[in-house]
Motif scaffolding. Structure first.
Motif, PDB file in Angstrom:
ATOM      1  N   THR A 203     -46.335  -3.161  -5.920  1.00  0.00           N
ATOM      2  CA  THR A 203     -47.099  -4.212  -5.241  1.00  0.00           C
ATOM      3  C   THR A 203     -46.370  -4.734  -4.012  1.00  0.00           C
ATOM      4  O   THR A 203     -46.993  -5.286  -3.107  1.00  0.00           O
ATOM      5  N   GLY A 204     -45.053  -4.552  -3.979  1.00  0.00           N
ATOM      6  CA  GLY A 204     -44.279  -5.045  -2.845  1.00  0.00           C
ATOM      7  C   GLY A 204     -43.562  -6.341  -3.154  1.00  0.00           C
ATOM      8  O   GLY A 204     -43.106  -7.041  -2.242  1.00  0.00           O
ATOM      9  N   ILE A 205     -43.440  -6.682  -4.456  1.00  0.00           N
ATOM     10  CA  ILE A 205     -42.698  -7.886  -4.843  1.00  0.00           C
ATOM     11  C   ILE A 205     -41.231  -7.703  -4.448  1.00  0.00           C
ATOM     12  O   ILE A 205     -40.645  -6.639  -4.634  1.00  0.00           O
TER      13      ILE A 205
ATOM     14  N   LEU B 154     -48.894 -12.058 -27.844  1.00  0.00           N
ATOM     15  CA  LEU B 154     -48.282 -12.883 -26.798  1.00  0.00           C
ATOM     16  C   LEU B 154     -47.334 -12.041 -25.938  1.00  0.00           C
ATOM     17  O   LEU B 154     -47.288 -12.198 -24.709  1.00  0.00           O
ATOM     18  N   SER B 155     -46.593 -11.138 -26.600  1.00  0.00           N
ATOM     19  CA  SER B 155     -45.660 -10.266 -25.873  1.00  0.00           C
ATOM     20  C   SER B 155     -46.402  -9.380 -24.887  1.00  0.00           C
ATOM     21  O   SER B 155     -45.988  -9.224 -23.728  1.00  0.00           O
ATOM     22  N   ILE B 156     -47.514  -8.804 -25.321  1.00  0.00           N
ATOM     23  CA  ILE B 156     -48.301  -7.919 -24.463  1.00  0.00           C
ATOM     24  C   ILE B 156     -48.839  -8.682 -23.260  1.00  0.00           C
ATOM     25  O   ILE B 156     -48.786  -8.201 -22.118  1.00  0.00           O
ATOM     26  N   CYS B 157     -49.353  -9.866 -23.522  1.00  0.00           N
ATOM     27  CA  CYS B 157     -49.898 -10.683 -22.425  1.00  0.00           C
ATOM     28  C   CYS B 157     -48.795 -11.092 -21.443  1.00  0.00           C
ATOM     29  O   CYS B 157     -49.000 -11.094 -20.228  1.00  0.00           O
ATOM     30  N   THR B 158     -47.614 -11.431 -21.992  1.00  0.00           N
ATOM     31  CA  THR B 158     -46.510 -11.877 -21.147  1.00  0.00           C
ATOM     32  C   THR B 158     -45.947 -10.755 -20.294  1.00  0.00           C
ATOM     33  O   THR B 158     -45.618 -10.947 -19.114  1.00  0.00           O
ATOM     34  N   LEU B 159     -45.820  -9.562 -20.891  1.00  0.00           N
ATOM     35  CA  LEU B 159     -45.166  -8.450 -20.200  1.00  0.00           C
ATOM     36  C   LEU B 159     -46.113  -7.597 -19.355  1.00  0.00           C
ATOM     37  O   LEU B 159     -45.660  -6.939 -18.427  1.00  0.00           O
ATOM     38  N   LEU B 160     -47.399  -7.592 -19.692  1.00  0.00           N
ATOM     39  CA  LEU B 160     -48.305  -6.708 -18.946  1.00  0.00           C
ATOM     40  C   LEU B 160     -49.573  -7.388 -18.442  1.00  0.00           C
ATOM     41  O   LEU B 160     -49.865  -7.362 -17.247  1.00  0.00           O
ATOM     42  N   VAL B 161     -50.335  -7.971 -19.341  1.00  0.00           N
ATOM     43  CA  VAL B 161     -51.673  -8.439 -18.956  1.00  0.00           C
ATOM     44  C   VAL B 161     -51.613  -9.502 -17.863  1.00  0.00           C
ATOM     45  O   VAL B 161     -52.272  -9.380 -16.818  1.00  0.00           O
TER      46      VAL B 161
ATOM     47  N   SER C 266     -52.406  -8.728 -13.949  1.00  0.00           N
ATOM     48  CA  SER C 266     -53.588  -9.411 -13.408  1.00  0.00           C
ATOM     49  C   SER C 266     -53.232 -10.081 -12.088  1.00  0.00           C
ATOM     50  O   SER C 266     -53.991 -10.019 -11.114  1.00  0.00           O
ATOM     51  N   TYR C 267     -52.052 -10.697 -12.063  1.00  0.00           N
ATOM     52  CA  TYR C 267     -51.589 -11.345 -10.828  1.00  0.00           C
ATOM     53  C   TYR C 267     -51.390 -10.315  -9.717  1.00  0.00           C
ATOM     54  O   TYR C 267     -51.816 -10.530  -8.579  1.00  0.00           O
TER      55      TYR C 267
ATOM     56  N   ALA D 231     -53.209  -7.868  -4.746  1.00  0.00           N
ATOM     57  CA  ALA D 231     -53.564  -6.663  -3.989  1.00  0.00           C
ATOM     58  C   ALA D 231     -54.969  -6.770  -3.404  1.00  0.00           C
ATOM     59  O   ALA D 231     -55.221  -6.355  -2.271  1.00  0.00           O
ATOM     60  N   LEU D 232     -55.885  -7.349  -4.178  1.00  0.00           N
ATOM     61  CA  LEU D 232     -57.262  -7.528  -3.683  1.00  0.00           C
ATOM     62  C   LEU D 232     -57.305  -8.499  -2.511  1.00  0.00           C
ATOM     63  O   LEU D 232     -58.023  -8.281  -1.529  1.00  0.00           O
ATOM     64  N   ILE D 233     -56.534  -9.571  -2.615  1.00  0.00           N
ATOM     65  CA  ILE D 233     -56.502 -10.571  -1.543  1.00  0.00           C
ATOM     66  C   ILE D 233     -55.922  -9.971  -0.264  1.00  0.00           C
ATOM     67  O   ILE D 233     -56.394 -10.237   0.843  1.00  0.00           O
ATOM     68  N   ASN D 234     -54.885  -9.123  -0.438  1.00  0.00           N
ATOM     69  CA  ASN D 234     -54.221  -8.511   0.724  1.00  0.00           C
ATOM     70  C   ASN D 234     -54.895  -7.227   1.184  1.00  0.00           C
ATOM     71  O   ASN D 234     -54.351  -6.513   2.031  1.00  0.00           O
ATOM     72  N   PHE D 235     -56.066  -6.924   0.595  1.00  0.00           N
ATOM     73  CA  PHE D 235     -56.844  -5.737   0.975  1.00  0.00           C
ATOM     74  C   PHE D 235     -56.026  -4.452   0.875  1.00  0.00           C
ATOM     75  O   PHE D 235     -55.954  -3.659   1.805  1.00  0.00           O
ATOM     76  N   LYS D 236     -55.390  -4.278  -0.275  1.00  0.00           N
ATOM     77  CA  LYS D 236     -54.633  -3.046  -0.513  1.00  0.00           C
ATOM     78  C   LYS D 236     -55.583  -1.857  -0.574  1.00  0.00           C
ATOM     79  O   LYS D 236     -56.776  -2.003  -0.833  1.00  0.00           O
TER      80      LYS D 236
END
Length: 434
Positions: free
Chosen positions: A88-90, A148-155, A159-160, A165-170
């Protein structure tokens, strides 16, 4: 049996195909390859371990379960999170590389110890721990921790990343990659929440894996195209012999270095390809082949032992400019000699391939350089020479004798070419002379 043996093993085989593909192209995706590899290996082990639990004792099955989950949460999911963040470019930081693994480790420890107590296995903890804790631990509570682990580490992070990426028109590739990461997390979360549908993430893991493979495949192809265009531009600059070639060569080498994703192995590979083609081009242009090949071998050895990207670029820049000077210094005497040869042997059956061999150059180089120098193809130049000589011979010879004397094997064809060139037939030309 099907959901716990057949489905996971089908997924394992397909994921192995993806892993092999990623390994083959690892030099092209070096920035994220380690994270991809770690994630895919842990997922493969996680899936393969499920059917293994059915054919061992209950105690061994529990150990396998703990190992599967620990690997996936401690190594696999954090690696996928880091790969997605980099893609993503973080901005890279220590927190990015440490925090996901720390969270995954804590979550896996909580899952393993909690499941050990909730199921009364007591493989890792004694029953005294259950009495010591002020609250009871249930299997559902442990599954909630897993969710909770799955949501914290991936979902949540994916999602963020996807929204960002959508906002930056990737581009589409970036969106597909991030969506695949999110999809894997969502499928895993679904299978965890509804335990009877756990096979969803066994089989569903194939979809995101192939999405990632498609993205890498597209990246590799696009990278090849970009690097290929830069190489072609570099060759043209070197062959031009321009006084401003130095700056342009340096700029192009910098761009090729950038497209190598700071991977020294890939950069070296591309520099070797560049020097190889420049050497061929310089030899083709008339350079001393023996000396150039010795120089090429020396440069290859220098590239092998050099570990500094800046020095590698300087080395290649210096050699490219040397090639440019050699090409610029080679006179056009070779084309002049070819023209002289054609003027003297016009009456013979001349084959372009043999002509190139006679002058120790390639057919493509002969045709390209001859056209550039004379504004004619070899055949056009030869035909013009034959027609000029035919005009002299027609004064005293018949049309048929003239045709064969200047290299035509057919008098009718000779008449056609003569008229096309001069505007009159050979007989009309003879009549005009009388």
């Amino acid at each position: 049996m099907i959901r716990y043996v057949v489905v996971p093993m089908i997924s394992v085989q397909l994921l192995l195909v993806v892993l092999v593909y990623f390994t083959i192209v690892r030099k092209r995706i070096s920035a994220q390859y380690a994270w991809y590899f770690c994630f895919l290996v842990t997922v493969i082990l996680f899936l393969a371990g499920r059917p293994a639990q059915l054919y061992v004792s209950q105690e061994a099955a529990d150990y396998i379960l703990y190992a599967r989950v620990s690997l996936l949460f401690t190594l696999g999911m954090p690696s996928m999170l880091i790969a997605s963040a980099i893609y993503t470019g973080i901005r890279k930081s220590k927190a990015l590389f440490i925090l996901p693994y720390l969270i995954g480790f804590c979550m896996s420890v909580g899952y393993v110890l909690g499941m050990d107590l909730a199921r009364n296995n007591f493989l890792l903890l004694s029953s005294a721990w259950k009495n010591f804790l002020p609250f009871s631990i249930t299997v559902d509570a442990v599954h909630d921790l897993q969710l909770l682990s799955i949501c914290t580490l991936l979902v949540v992070p994916c999602s963020y990343f996807l929204i960002r990426a959508l906002i930056n028109f990737k581009n589409v590739k970036d969106l597909v990659f991030l969506f695949a990461s999110l999809l894997f997390g969502m499928l895993f979360a679904t299978g965890t929440y509804w335990g009877e549908y756990s096979y969803i993430y066994y089989f569903g893991s194939i979809v995101p894996a192939f999405c990632w493979a498609w993205v890498v495949f597209k990246d590799v192809n696009e990278m090849k195209g970009k690097v290929g265009s830069l190489k072609d531009e570099l060759y043209q600059v070197v062959q031009s012999g321009s006084s401003a070639a130095g700056q342009e060569v340096d700029k192009l080498l910098g761009q090729i270095e950038h497209l190598s994703s700071n991977n020294l192995t890939v950069y070296k590979l591309r520099l070797r390809e560049i020097l190889s083609r420049l050497t061929d081009n310089t030899i083709e242009a008339g350079g001393d082949s023996e000396q150039l090949l010795i120089k090429y071998d020396q440069q290859n050895k220098a590239i092998d032992i050099e570990e500094d990207a800046n020095k590698l670029r300087e080395l290649t820049h210096s050699q490219a400019m040397e090639f440019s000077q050699i090409i610029a210094a080679i006179p056009n005497q070779r084309i002049e000699r070819i023209k002289q040869y054609l003027c003297e042997h016009y009456q013979e059956d001349i084959d372009i391939e043999q002509l190139a061999t006679t002058f120790n150059i390639s057919r493509s180089y002969l045709m390209r350089e001859f056209k550039k120098e004379t504004q004619q193809t070899v055949n056009q130049f030869l035909t013009a020479r034959r027609i000029e000589m035919a005009k002299e011979l027609l004064k005293t010879h018949s049309v048929t004798d003239t045709a064969f004397a200047v290299g035509f094997n057919n008098s009718n064809y000779f008449s056609t070419v003569f008229k096309k060139t001069t505007g009159s037939t050979p007989i009309q030309f003879q009549q005009s002379l009388s």
